[in-house]
Design an enzyme around this catalytic site. Structure first.
Site, short mmCIF file in Angstrom:
data_model
loop_
_atom_site.label_atom_id
_atom_site.label_comp_id
_atom_site.label_asym_id
_atom_site.label_seq_id
_atom_site.Cartn_x
_atom_site.Cartn_y
_atom_site.Cartn_z
N TYR A 1 42.36 36.09 52.18
CA TYR A 1 42.80 37.48 52.34
C TYR A 1 43.87 37.53 53.43
O TYR A 1 44.85 38.26 53.31
CB TYR A 1 41.62 38.38 52.71
CG TYR A 1 40.54 38.42 51.66
CD1 TYR A 1 40.71 39.15 50.49
CD2 TYR A 1 39.34 37.73 51.84
CE1 TYR A 1 39.71 39.20 49.52
CE2 TYR A 1 38.35 37.77 50.88
CZ TYR A 1 38.53 38.50 49.72
OH TYR A 1 37.55 38.54 48.77
N ASN B 1 41.43 45.70 41.47
CA ASN B 1 42.13 45.00 40.40
C ASN B 1 41.54 45.41 39.05
O ASN B 1 40.38 45.11 38.77
CB ASN B 1 42.01 43.49 40.60
CG ASN B 1 42.62 42.68 39.50
OD1 ASN B 1 43.37 43.18 38.66
ND2 ASN B 1 42.31 41.39 39.48
N CYS C 1 41.90 37.67 40.92
CA CYS C 1 41.42 38.07 42.23
C CYS C 1 40.34 37.12 42.75
O CYS C 1 40.10 37.04 43.95
CB CYS C 1 40.94 39.52 42.23
SG CYS C 1 39.82 39.94 40.90
N HIS C 2 39.71 36.37 41.84
CA HIS C 2 38.70 35.40 42.26
C HIS C 2 39.30 34.28 43.10
O HIS C 2 38.57 33.59 43.82
CB HIS C 2 37.95 34.83 41.04
CG HIS C 2 38.83 34.11 40.08
ND1 HIS C 2 39.57 34.78 39.11
CD2 HIS C 2 39.10 32.79 39.92
CE1 HIS C 2 40.24 33.89 38.40
NE2 HIS C 2 39.98 32.68 38.87
N GLU D 1 37.51 26.35 37.75
CA GLU D 1 38.90 25.97 37.98
C GLU D 1 39.03 24.71 38.83
O GLU D 1 40.05 24.03 38.76
CB GLU D 1 39.67 27.12 38.62
CG GLU D 1 39.88 28.27 37.66
CD GLU D 1 40.80 29.34 38.19
OE1 GLU D 1 41.45 29.13 39.25
OE2 GLU D 1 40.91 30.39 37.54
#
Length: 139
Positions: free
Chosen positions: A68, A89, A97-98, A125
């Site tokens: 952030y 979002n 946003c993850h 991911e």
């Protein structure tokens, strides 16, 4: 649009994504199967602070994270404001946003499933290498 991924329910505002809803569903299914890393869909970005944060999130490559604070510094803002914008979002997953985490934690996640879904997405991911995203600090 409502989708279920890894057993978690996710709502996306498909009105902000150009193209047919069935195409987006197919792309999301490919992402879940590990066959897709990016989405071939234009997202209508609002002309607001949330839109600026969404653009910053879209720039985060698959398998990577930003804090952030990183995004706040980029936008000359504050990490809390960035976190709030992430929570607004309207198209999670497509606008990732993850991939935005706290400096020493995963932070929050406003989609159903909360932080458990965020961790599942980041684990997906990172594949077999949690150090690739720095996620080893959170396990």
């Amino acid at each position: 649009m409502h989708v279920t991924m890894w057993g978690f329910d996710v709502d996306l505002d498909e009105r902000l994504v150009e193209g047919a809803p069935d195409d987006l569903r197919a792309q999301l299914a490919e992402y879940e199967l590990g066959e897709r890393q990016t989405f071939d869909a234009e997202v209508q970005i609002p002309d607001s602070f949330t839109g600026k944060v969404m653009k910053a999130m879209l720039a985060i490559p698959y398998g990577e994270t930003r804090t952030y604070g990183d995004i706040a510094a980029e936008l000359d803002s504050h990490p809390v404001a960035v976190g709030q914008a992430c929570g607004r979002n309207p198209v999670p997953l497509v606008v990732p946003c993850h991939r935005v985490v706290g400096a020493d934690s995963l932070g929050g996640f406003s989609a159903a499933g909360g932080v458990d879904l965020k961790q599942a997405l980041l684990t997906h991911e990172s594949a077999d290498d949690p150090e690739q995203t720095g996620l080893d600090a959170f396990y």
